[in-house]
Design a protein around this motif. Structure first.
Motif, PDB file in Angstrom:
ATOM      1  N   ILE A  65       0.844  -1.199   0.000  1.00  0.00           N
ATOM      2  CA  ILE A  65       0.000   0.000   0.000  1.00  0.00           C
ATOM      3  C   ILE A  65       0.881   1.251   0.000  1.00  0.00           C
ATOM      4  CG2 ILE A  65      -1.820   1.290   1.190  1.00  0.00           C
ATOM      5  CD1 ILE A  65      -2.630  -1.424   2.517  1.00  0.00           C
ATOM      6  N   LEU A  66       1.914   1.255   0.847  1.00  0.00           N
ATOM      7  CA  LEU A  66       2.818   2.415   0.890  1.00  0.00           C
ATOM      8  C   LEU A  66       3.543   2.585  -0.442  1.00  0.00           C
ATOM      9  CD1 LEU A  66       4.122   4.757   2.415  1.00  0.00           C
ATOM     10  CD2 LEU A  66       5.844   3.129   3.254  1.00  0.00           C
ATOM     11  N   ASP A  67       3.981   1.492  -1.022  1.00  0.00           N
ATOM     12  CA  ASP A  67       4.675   1.540  -2.307  1.00  0.00           C
ATOM     13  C   ASP A  67       3.776   2.178  -3.366  1.00  0.00           C
ATOM     14  OD1 ASP A  67       7.027   0.740  -3.941  1.00  0.00           O
ATOM     15  OD2 ASP A  67       5.581  -0.588  -4.921  1.00  0.00           O
ATOM     16  N   VAL A  68       2.550   1.726  -3.470  1.00  0.00           N
ATOM     17  CA  VAL A  68       1.614   2.264  -4.458  1.00  0.00           C
ATOM     18  C   VAL A  68       1.287   3.727  -4.151  1.00  0.00           C
ATOM     19  CG1 VAL A  68      -0.750   2.073  -5.371  1.00  0.00           C
ATOM     20  CG2 VAL A  68       0.647   0.019  -5.054  1.00  0.00           C
ATOM     21  N   LEU A  69       1.092   4.042  -2.887  1.00  0.00           N
ATOM     22  CA  LEU A  69       0.780   5.419  -2.491  1.00  0.00           C
ATOM     23  C   LEU A  69       1.892   6.380  -2.907  1.00  0.00           C
ATOM     24  CD1 LEU A  69      -0.919   7.533  -0.927  1.00  0.00           C
ATOM     25  CD2 LEU A  69       0.366   6.856   1.121  1.00  0.00           C
ATOM     26  N   LEU A  70       3.125   6.063  -2.534  1.00  0.00           N
ATOM     27  CA  LEU A  70       4.243   6.960  -2.853  1.00  0.00           C
ATOM     28  C   LEU A  70       4.500   7.027  -4.356  1.00  0.00           C
ATOM     29  CD1 LEU A  70       6.721   6.142   0.049  1.00  0.00           C
ATOM     30  CD2 LEU A  70       5.258   8.164  -0.200  1.00  0.00           C
ATOM     31  N   LYS A  71       4.452   5.882  -5.021  1.00  0.00           N
ATOM     32  CA  LYS A  71       4.691   5.895  -6.471  1.00  0.00           C
ATOM     33  C   LYS A  71       3.600   6.659  -7.208  1.00  0.00           C
ATOM     34  CE  LYS A  71       7.746   1.962  -6.837  1.00  0.00           C
ATOM     35  NZ  LYS A  71       7.898   0.536  -7.148  1.00  0.00           N
ATOM     36  N   ASN A  84      10.038   1.954   2.018  1.00  0.00           N
ATOM     37  CA  ASN A  84       9.996   3.250   2.677  1.00  0.00           C
ATOM     38  C   ASN A  84      10.254   4.311   1.615  1.00  0.00           C
ATOM     39  OD1 ASN A  84      12.840   3.433   2.326  1.00  0.00           O
ATOM     40  ND2 ASN A  84      13.189   2.448   4.292  1.00  0.00           N
ATOM     41  N   LEU A  85      10.362   5.543   2.002  1.00  0.00           N
ATOM     42  CA  LEU A  85      10.553   6.604   1.020  1.00  0.00           C
ATOM     43  C   LEU A  85      11.812   6.363   0.184  1.00  0.00           C
ATOM     44  CD1 LEU A  85       9.691   9.291  -0.225  1.00  0.00           C
ATOM     45  CD2 LEU A  85      10.968  10.442   1.592  1.00  0.00           C
ATOM     46  N   GLY A  86      12.881   5.949   0.812  1.00  0.00           N
ATOM     47  CA  GLY A  86      14.131   5.712   0.090  1.00  0.00           C
ATOM     48  C   GLY A  86      14.024   4.604  -0.945  1.00  0.00           C
ATOM     49  N   THR A  87      13.376   3.502  -0.598  1.00  0.00           N
ATOM     50  CA  THR A  87      13.268   2.395  -1.559  1.00  0.00           C
ATOM     51  C   THR A  87      12.386   2.780  -2.745  1.00  0.00           C
ATOM     52  OG1 THR A  87      11.418   1.349  -0.381  1.00  0.00           O
ATOM     53  CG2 THR A  87      13.643   0.606   0.182  1.00  0.00           C
ATOM     54  N   VAL A  88      11.335   3.542  -2.489  1.00  0.00           N
ATOM     55  CA  VAL A  88      10.458   3.967  -3.578  1.00  0.00           C
ATOM     56  C   VAL A  88      11.194   4.942  -4.494  1.00  0.00           C
ATOM     57  CG1 VAL A  88       8.350   5.253  -4.137  1.00  0.00           C
ATOM     58  CG2 VAL A  88       8.311   3.513  -2.330  1.00  0.00           C
ATOM     59  N   LEU A  89      11.899   5.906  -3.915  1.00  0.00           N
ATOM     60  CA  LEU A  89      12.664   6.848  -4.735  1.00  0.00           C
ATOM     61  C   LEU A  89      13.726   6.113  -5.556  1.00  0.00           C
ATOM     62  CD1 LEU A  89      13.123   9.822  -2.250  1.00  0.00           C
ATOM     63  CD2 LEU A  89      11.728   9.806  -4.335  1.00  0.00           C
ATOM     64  N   VAL A 108      18.711  10.179  -4.388  1.00  0.00           N
ATOM     65  CA  VAL A 108      17.948   9.692  -3.238  1.00  0.00           C
ATOM     66  C   VAL A 108      18.572  10.195  -1.930  1.00  0.00           C
ATOM     67  CG1 VAL A 108      17.183   7.630  -1.979  1.00  0.00           C
ATOM     68  CG2 VAL A 108      17.015   7.723  -4.482  1.00  0.00           C
ATOM     69  N   GLY A 109      19.890  10.172  -1.847  1.00  0.00           N
ATOM     70  CA  GLY A 109      20.558  10.675  -0.641  1.00  0.00           C
ATOM     71  C   GLY A 109      20.255  12.140  -0.398  1.00  0.00           C
ATOM     72  N   LEU A 110      20.273  12.930  -1.450  1.00  0.00           N
ATOM     73  CA  LEU A 110      19.943  14.350  -1.335  1.00  0.00           C
ATOM     74  C   LEU A 110      18.529  14.530  -0.797  1.00  0.00           C
ATOM     75  CD1 LEU A 110      20.350  17.434  -2.095  1.00  0.00           C
ATOM     76  CD2 LEU A 110      19.272  16.825  -4.254  1.00  0.00           C
ATOM     77  N   VAL A 111      17.581  13.819  -1.379  1.00  0.00           N
ATOM     78  CA  VAL A 111      16.186  13.961  -0.958  1.00  0.00           C
ATOM     79  C   VAL A 111      15.992  13.449   0.465  1.00  0.00           C
ATOM     80  CG1 VAL A 111      13.799  13.251  -1.431  1.00  0.00           C
ATOM     81  CG2 VAL A 111      15.307  13.908  -3.323  1.00  0.00           C
TER      82      VAL A 111
END
Length: 179
Positions: free
Chosen positions: A53-59, A104-109, A145-148
């Protein structure tokens, strides 16, 4: 809109609402189904677990922002738009960053930018081996990704534009331009 799509959207909205207050680690599937007003079985019909759900939401929020645009100006606008999406929901962004687990945010980015950069590198530098392309893509993906991630973890208060401009220039010069 079909009923299944409405249900999926309600589930995504419920998770988005819950993540305004806590990380995914602290959220249980029962809380999502309760907030949505659907059974757990219905939720599991649409998603395998809370990470999906988080993966789909962020993407769904970030992917449309990252388009395969070949101009440097468009690349900068794309990165700026992604940071604006994150900045509009600071609590969700911080909680998504601080979630532990397979998504998490990092894996999605990473997923978004790796795919995007790989596609661009294959177009502009087809003579590079897969190994060389992989190393280049990982290097730039980690930079972006590190910057973000740093920006989000520091509260998204500083102007990220200058750093985006530097990374965008490097990406444009080294990935988008054909040799």
């Amino acid at each position: 809109m079909a009923a299944a799509e409405l249900t999926r959207n309600a589930i995504l909205k419920a998770l988005e609402t819950l993540m305004q207050k806590k990380t995914l680690d602290d959220i249980q599937i029962g809380q999502i189904s309760e907030l949505t007003g659907i059974s757990r079985n219905t939720l599991y019909y649409h998603f395998s677990d809370k990470y999906e759900i988080l993966d789909v939401l962020l993407k769904s929020q970030l992917t449309p922002v990252v388009n395969p645009l070949l101009t440097r100006a468009a690349w900068v606008r794309s990165l700026e738009a992604a940071t604006q999406v994150l900045q509009r929901q600071p609590a969700l962004s911080v909680h998504a960053l601080n979630t532990h687990g397979r998504v998490n945010l990092g894996t999605v980015l990473r997923d978004i930018y790796q795919d995007f950069l790989r596609q661009q590198l294959q177009l502009s530098h087809p003579a590079l081996s897969e190994k060389e392309q992989g190393l280049i893509v990982r290097f730039y993906t980690h930079a972006i990704v590190g910057l973000v991630q740093d920006w989000v973890s520091l509260g998204m208060k500083q102007d990220v534009g200058e750093a985006i401009d530097v990374i965008a220039q490097a990406v444009h010069e080294n990935i988008f331009r054909a040799p």
